[in-house]
Design a protein around this motif. Structure first.
Motif, short mmCIF file in Angstrom:
data_model
loop_
_atom_site.label_atom_id
_atom_site.label_comp_id
_atom_site.label_asym_id
_atom_site.label_seq_id
_atom_site.Cartn_x
_atom_site.Cartn_y
_atom_site.Cartn_z
N THR A 75 0.84 -1.20 0.00
CA THR A 75 0.00 0.00 0.00
C THR A 75 0.87 1.25 0.00
O THR A 75 1.79 1.37 0.81
CB THR A 75 -0.92 0.02 1.22
OG1 THR A 75 -1.78 -1.13 1.19
CG2 THR A 75 -1.78 1.28 1.24
N ARG A 86 -7.15 4.60 -11.48
CA ARG A 86 -6.03 3.97 -10.76
C ARG A 86 -5.27 2.99 -11.64
O ARG A 86 -4.15 2.63 -11.33
CB ARG A 86 -6.55 3.25 -9.51
CG ARG A 86 -7.06 4.20 -8.45
CD ARG A 86 -7.46 3.45 -7.21
NE ARG A 86 -8.07 4.32 -6.23
CZ ARG A 86 -8.56 3.90 -5.07
NH1 ARG A 86 -8.51 2.62 -4.76
NH2 ARG A 86 -9.11 4.74 -4.24
N SER A 97 -0.52 0.14 -10.03
CA SER A 97 -1.68 -0.14 -9.19
C SER A 97 -2.31 -1.46 -9.56
O SER A 97 -2.29 -1.89 -10.70
CB SER A 97 -2.71 0.98 -9.34
OG SER A 97 -3.90 0.66 -8.66
N ASN A 99 -5.58 -1.92 -8.51
CA ASN A 99 -7.01 -1.66 -8.48
C ASN A 99 -7.49 -1.24 -9.87
O ASN A 99 -6.75 -0.62 -10.65
CB ASN A 99 -7.33 -0.57 -7.46
CG ASN A 99 -7.04 -1.04 -6.05
OD1 ASN A 99 -7.30 -2.17 -5.73
ND2 ASN A 99 -6.49 -0.15 -5.23
N ASP A 103 -11.67 6.55 -8.64
CA ASP A 103 -12.18 7.19 -7.43
C ASP A 103 -12.31 8.68 -7.69
O ASP A 103 -11.30 9.38 -7.81
CB ASP A 103 -11.23 6.92 -6.26
CG ASP A 103 -11.85 7.33 -4.93
OD1 ASP A 103 -12.92 7.96 -4.98
OD2 ASP A 103 -11.25 7.02 -3.89
N THR A 106 -10.90 12.01 -4.78
CA THR A 106 -9.51 12.03 -4.32
C THR A 106 -8.85 13.36 -4.64
O THR A 106 -7.62 13.44 -4.70
CB THR A 106 -8.73 10.89 -4.98
OG1 THR A 106 -8.83 11.04 -6.41
CG2 THR A 106 -9.27 9.54 -4.57
N THR A 111 -4.41 9.32 -1.00
CA THR A 111 -5.29 8.17 -1.16
C THR A 111 -4.48 6.89 -1.08
O THR A 111 -3.50 6.73 -1.81
CB THR A 111 -6.01 8.22 -2.52
OG1 THR A 111 -6.72 9.46 -2.62
CG2 THR A 111 -6.98 7.05 -2.67
N THR A 113 -3.41 3.37 -2.01
CA THR A 113 -3.55 2.61 -3.25
C THR A 113 -2.74 1.33 -3.16
O THR A 113 -1.56 1.37 -2.77
CB THR A 113 -3.07 3.43 -4.46
OG1 THR A 113 -3.77 4.68 -4.47
CG2 THR A 113 -3.32 2.68 -5.76
N SER A 114 -3.37 0.22 -3.49
CA SER A 114 -2.67 -1.05 -3.51
C SER A 114 -1.91 -1.19 -4.82
O SER A 114 -2.50 -1.09 -5.90
CB SER A 114 -3.66 -2.20 -3.35
OG SER A 114 -3.01 -3.45 -3.45
#
Length: 405
Positions: A75, A86, A97, A99, A103, A106, A111, A113-114
């Motif tokens: 993360t 993303r 990313s 994801n 979003d 933001t 934010t 983010t994975s």
């Protein structure tokens, strides 16, 4: 099952001892010189406990096992000035990313983010293949084909590694020379390594001379130090060759002849211990990883310590009982917890001594385990080679052969 459970329990104890010592002594905080690049602090928010826990869960169950061999999930916090998809977020360090949503809320905010970043997902790979191995074992005859494939693949890989090992002394020499030349204050760096060595030595002494004998006494109500008096030859051999597997014949002979342990116990428990019981290696792993994190001023969260402990236990169980194998697998653990691997070169200068210390701790734990099981199972079946052999030809067989003639 009792032997395997006992081995895993002692490895967990060794890991806890290493964590307590390295956090208390903090060998990586002794100096701060130009040889180590300290992680810069910026305004980027750090990971929360929730983020670390979710990263741990995502890494245990990887989306793609092939991807897990070269990327790990983590993360990061991204400041987005406008709504951004993303899927197009590329971090400065090359992270991408994982994801797939957009979003819209933001704007101007940090934010979480994975992302996937370079580094092997050791925990996910180990968990995948543990489950894979259990299911493969339940397939019986059909699974032997797959098993033979991996055995052959392992043999080929070992032969390739041996070819590379012929060059490794030259490569290690230049790694150490490069690290030494980059050190500005050699005296301070030497003091730091001495504190690092002292931490590992203290962990090995506490585990081998205090905790394991205490566990043996609690379980058997016998003097544990009689075991140490019976294995001096195995200890000297381990000190000379730094290999649990190569020391195994001497260890078996000491346990059978000096300690009078049942043949059935020694021929099963000691070879098993040379493969999965790596208490000294577990201490080395956890101290080295936290030591490198301290040198780079990287703090490890609670869940990161849990991840480190899991990786340490699983990796030490799978570590090969050959000289200096731990320094190679240490790179894998560093990658799994997101720490820089380039600092490992400074440890190569002292690993020749630590390898021998790890081996002594490992074989001592094996002998104590064999003694514990011999106490609870004194009437275990002896080895096949010790049983009286059936005559190749009995009198009934001779009579039957005469009739046929």
């Amino acid at each position: 099952m009792i032997a395997i459970g006992y081995y895993i329990f002692t490895t967990i104890v060794a890991t806890v001892v290493g964590i307590i010592l390295v956090i208390s002594i903090r060998p990586g905080d002794v100096i701060s010189n130009g040889a180590i690049t300290v992680k810069s602090l910026d305004a980027t928010p750090s990971q929360s406990t929730r983020d670390v826990f979710l990263d741990l869960a995502r890494n245990i169950f990887p989306e793609n096992i092939v991807q897990a061999t070269f990327e790990t999930s983590g993360t990061v916090y991204v400041k987005m000035d406008k709504p951004v998809d993303r899927r197009t977020v590329i971090q400065k360090n090359g992270n991408r990313s994982s994801n797939n949503d957009t979003d819209p809320n933001t704007d101007g905010r940090w934010t979480p983010t994975s992302v996937y970043r370079p580094g092997m997902n050791t925990l996910g790979i180990l968990c995948f293949f543990v489950i894979f191995g259990v299911i493969l074992g339940r397939h019986g005859e059909k699974g032997k084909i797959v098993l033979q494939f991996f055995v052959t693949l392992n043999d080929i890989t070992i032969q390739m590694v041996w070819i590379v090992m012929w060059y490794s002394p030259v490569g290690i020499m230049f790694l150490i020379i490069g690290k030494v030349l980059s050190v500005e204050d050699m005296a301070s760096t030497a003091r730091q390594l001495v504190v690092y060595l002292t931490t590992i030595i203290a962990g090995a002494i506490i585990h081998v001379l205090i905790l394991l004998p205490l566990l043996y006494f609690v379980l058997t109500k016998k003097n544990p130090f009689r075991i140490f008096r019976g294995i001096p030859e195995a200890v000297v051999t381990a000190l000379a060759i730094a290999s649990s597997s190569a020391t195994l014949p001497v260890t078996i002979r000491c346990c059978e002849e000096n300690l009078k342990i049942n043949n059935a116990i020694t021929r099963f428990v000691l070879p098993l211990g040379a493969t999965i019981n790596m208490d000294g290696t577990a201490i080395f792993y956890v101290v080295s990883v936290v030591y490198i994190a301290q040198m780079h001023a990287i703090s490890l969260h609670f869940f990161e310590m849990i991840l480190l402990s899991l990786c340490t236990v699983l990796t030490s169980v799978g570590a090969a009982g050959i000289p200096n194998a731990a320094i190679v697998t240490l790179i894998v653990i560093l990658s799994s917890v997101g720490l820089p691997t380039e600092s490992i070169s400074i440890l190569l200068a002292v690993d020749w001594f630590l390898g021998r210390l790890r081996t002594i701790a490992n074989i001592t734990g094996d002998c104590l385990t064999a003694a514990v099981l011999d106490h609870f199972f004194p009437q275990a079946d002896v080895d096949v080679e010790m049983r009286p052999e059936r005559p190749l030809c009995t009198s009934e067989d001779e009579n039957h052969m005469a009739e046929l003639v």
